[in-house]
Design an enzyme around this catalytic site. Structure first.
Site, PDB file in Angstrom:
ATOM      1  N   HIS A  93       3.556  -2.360   3.140  1.00 19.91           N
ATOM      2  CA  HIS A  93       3.570  -1.017   2.590  1.00 19.91           C
ATOM      3  C   HIS A  93       4.795  -0.842   1.709  1.00 19.91           C
ATOM      4  O   HIS A  93       5.883  -1.297   2.066  1.00 19.91           O
ATOM      5  CB  HIS A  93       3.527   0.022   3.712  1.00 19.91           C
ATOM      6  CG  HIS A  93       2.228  -0.034   4.471  1.00 19.91           C
ATOM      7  ND1 HIS A  93       1.989  -0.965   5.456  1.00 19.91           N
ATOM      8  CD2 HIS A  93       1.085   0.675   4.320  1.00 19.91           C
ATOM      9  CE1 HIS A  93       0.752  -0.811   5.895  1.00 19.91           C
ATOM     10  NE2 HIS A  93       0.187   0.181   5.233  1.00 19.91           N
ATOM     11  N   ASP A 153       0.807  -1.218   0.000  1.00 20.44           N
ATOM     12  CA  ASP A 153       0.000   0.000   0.000  1.00 20.44           C
ATOM     13  C   ASP A 153       0.843   1.272   0.000  1.00 20.44           C
ATOM     14  O   ASP A 153       2.042   1.237   0.277  1.00 20.44           O
ATOM     15  CB  ASP A 153      -0.874   0.045   1.265  1.00 20.44           C
ATOM     16  CG  ASP A 153      -1.991  -0.979   1.236  1.00 20.44           C
ATOM     17  OD1 ASP A 153      -2.827  -0.982   2.132  1.00 20.44           O
ATOM     18  OD2 ASP A 153      -2.019  -1.792   0.292  1.00 20.44           O
ATOM     19  N   ASP A 154       0.150   2.375  -0.271  1.00 16.09           N
ATOM     20  CA  ASP A 154       0.643   3.747  -0.046  1.00 16.09           C
ATOM     21  C   ASP A 154       1.671   4.231  -1.059  1.00 16.09           C
ATOM     22  O   ASP A 154       2.139   5.350  -0.958  1.00 16.09           O
ATOM     23  CB  ASP A 154       1.229   3.925   1.364  1.00 16.09           C
ATOM     24  CG  ASP A 154       0.197   3.727   2.455  1.00 16.09           C
ATOM     25  OD1 ASP A 154       0.516   3.905   3.616  1.00 16.09           O
ATOM     26  OD2 ASP A 154      -0.953   3.385   2.109  1.00 16.09           O
ATOM     27  N   HIS A 180      -5.764   3.184  -3.834  1.00 17.19           N
ATOM     28  CA  HIS A 180      -5.783   3.352  -2.372  1.00 17.19           C
ATOM     29  C   HIS A 180      -6.216   4.785  -2.062  1.00 17.19           C
ATOM     30  O   HIS A 180      -5.749   5.380  -1.108  1.00 17.19           O
ATOM     31  CB  HIS A 180      -4.379   3.062  -1.835  1.00 17.19           C
ATOM     32  CG  HIS A 180      -4.296   2.859  -0.350  1.00 17.19           C
ATOM     33  ND1 HIS A 180      -5.198   2.120   0.371  1.00 17.19           N
ATOM     34  CD2 HIS A 180      -3.386   3.308   0.562  1.00 17.19           C
ATOM     35  CE1 HIS A 180      -4.848   2.124   1.655  1.00 17.19           C
ATOM     36  NE2 HIS A 180      -3.761   2.843   1.794  1.00 17.19           N
ATOM     37  N   HIS A 198      -4.981   9.390   0.484  1.00 18.98           N
ATOM     38  CA  HIS A 198      -5.037   8.692   1.775  1.00 18.98           C
ATOM     39  C   HIS A 198      -5.941   9.359   2.804  1.00 18.98           C
ATOM     40  O   HIS A 198      -5.631   9.396   4.001  1.00 18.98           O
ATOM     41  CB  HIS A 198      -3.631   8.499   2.363  1.00 18.98           C
ATOM     42  CG  HIS A 198      -3.486   7.198   3.113  1.00 18.98           C
ATOM     43  ND1 HIS A 198      -3.821   7.071   4.436  1.00 18.98           N
ATOM     44  CD2 HIS A 198      -3.052   5.979   2.707  1.00 18.98           C
ATOM     45  CE1 HIS A 198      -3.584   5.816   4.826  1.00 18.98           C
ATOM     46  NE2 HIS A 198      -3.124   5.128   3.787  1.00 18.98           N
TER      47      HIS A 198
END
Ligand code: NI
Length: 472
Positions: A421, A278-279, A329, A333
């Site tokens: 991540h 992620d991210d 995603h 965020h």
């Protein structure tokens, strides 16, 4: 002892005690230091006790001290044979040196917190005698630093021929078919005996193969060959160090072995794991992760932020070129549970535009930031919503070893979706260990959508949340 002698003895003991205390003060040590050492001794006692019942040979020697901000609580056997005792002392010193090298640099670091707990080395041992002359010593080494690090025990063994007073290499103690017979016994025992059969890692046949390097770690005892398997070797961490005693008669070949039936690999017993990052994308760390995936021909799923997709389109294109799945995603965020329907729509539109510009298409799936997806958010999303079933806590530990330990502690990983991540150095480092590790364990690394199709025989549904209980 006569009355008089007892008095003289007591008096001498008193003087000695006083001398010791004086020396402690005079040498710059203070009462705190003495108290710390006594406390360490008390703390080490249960650790040492765990090995006491298996100390068949030698007198126990203990050493408790603090040196250069490191604590030592060591026990080792004393045999009264000069060459043997010298070698034992040498091994203990080697263990101390390695410990010092591991922890001293970090303590010397200027950024190190001043109140950090002193790293402590605990050493315990077991000792066995076979045929009255064959000595095996097994050392158990545990490092502890405050509560931050979970204690991990390492094992080291050494063998001596007591008639000669010489060290013997473990290979020289292994007879014909030693590893082969041990392998067969270990597999049959661990797969049929509680609690081992429930925790044994799925690829035990590989882990316990005769040439897997796990059968040269043993002690010779009166009753048989005692094998040691380190934590996480064959079982989840909660099993600790596992011992297996194989009677000598089981360690010799009796008859020609029956040919083993070849294992069938059908679609149902394909073992799969989906790694997710992620991210990102992150220019350095995502690139390192992609290098790893490419090297091993593995796939993963990336849940990228629209804002970073716009900034690093080349990395996103490489993700896709390697056969990875590229999901959204969100744009930057935000917590979707705190947004209005209009704000969610605006976020989705901006993210979609970034994906269109980079890949010429929309993301294939969505993972909400923080895993937050209330009914309002769910209604607005027209993509399959993928959560996860194993959280590596890589963002918290920032430590590749901790990530690996977390995953190994889960046991069977078939069908699991692992959350990581893509924006930490440590996570890229973990991926470099994890990808080959999982493949060695017999897992295929696939995307989340592939995992759903293969395992459940269904295409991923838009607007459906796939969460913890689904990926079991
Ligand atoms: Ni996130």
């Amino acid at each position: 002892m006569t009355q008089k002698k007892i008095h003289i003895f007591l008096f001498a003991a008193l003087i000695l005690t006083a001398l010791c205390i004086c020396t402690a003060f005079a040498s710059g040590n203070n009462l705190t230091q003495v108290k710390k050492t006594v406390a360490l001794q008390e703390k080490a006692a249960p650790y040492w006790d765990a090995y006491r019942k298996n100390q068949q040979v030698g007198e126990t020697r203990s050493l408790v001290e603090y040196q250069k901000s490191l604590g030592y609580a060591l026990q080792y056997p004393f045999l009264g044979q000069k060459a043997v005792d010298a070698r034992i002392a040498e091994i203990v010193q080697e263990i101390r040196n390695a410990f010092e090298q591991e922890y001293l640099p970090a303590l010397a670091d200027e950024d190190a917190p001043a109140d950090a707990a002193a790293p402590i080395l605990y050493l315990g041992y077991e000792s066995y005698l076979a045929e009255g002359e064959q000595l095996s010593i097994v050392f158990f080494e545990t490092h502890e630093q405050g509560d931050a690090v979970s204690p991990h025990t390492q094992i080291r063994m050494v063998h001596f021929d007591l008639t000669e007073g010489t060290e013997v290499a473990s290979e020289d103690l292994m007879w014909a078919d030693f590893a082969k017979n041990a392998s067969a016994y270990a597999i049959s025992y661990f797969t049929s005996t509680e609690p081992y059969c429930t925790g044994l890692f799925g690829n035990y046949e590989t882990l316990l193969a005769p040439d897997a390097g796990r059968f040269d770690r043993f002690a010779l005892t009166e009753d048989g060959v005692l094998f040691y398997f380190e934590r996480y070797d064959l079982f989840p961490g909660s099993y600790g160090v596992v011992r297996l005693l194989i009677p000598y008669e089981e360690m010799v070949t009796k008859e020609p072995p029956a040919p083993e039936p070849a294992a069938e690999v059908s679609a149902e017993n394909r073992r799969m794991v989906a790694l997710t990052f992620d991210d990102g994308p992150h220019p350095t760390h995502t690139t390192a992760i992609l290098d790893t995936l490419e090297k091993y021909g593995a796939k993963a799923t990336f849940f990228d932020l629209g804002s970073l997709v716009a900034r690093y389109p080349d990395i996103v294109r490489r993700e896709e070129a390697l056969g990875c799945e590229v999901g959204s995603h969100s744009y930057d965020h935000k917590n979707f549970n705190k947004l209005t329907a209009e704000e969610i729509q605006a976020d989705i539109a901006a993210t979609d535009a970034a994906f269109q510009a980079a890949l010429g298409k929309s993301p294939s799936a969505f993972r909400p930031p923080y895993g937050n997806c209330n009914a309002n958010a769910k209604n607005a999303i027209s993509l399959p919503i993928y959560l996860w079933s194993i959280d590596t806590l890589d963002w918290k530990s920032r430590n590749a070893d901790a990530v690996m330990a977390n995953i190994k502690a889960e046991g069977d990983l078939d069908g699991k979706v692992i959350l990581m991540h893509g924006i930490y150095d440590s996570s890229a480092e973990a991926a470099a260990q994890l990808v080959p590790y999982l493949q060695e364990q017999g897992y295929e690394l696939v995307t989340v959508s592939e995992l759903i199709s293969a395992k459940q025989g269904e295409a991923p549904q838009p607007g459906k949340i796939y969460g913890y209980s689904y990926f079991q």
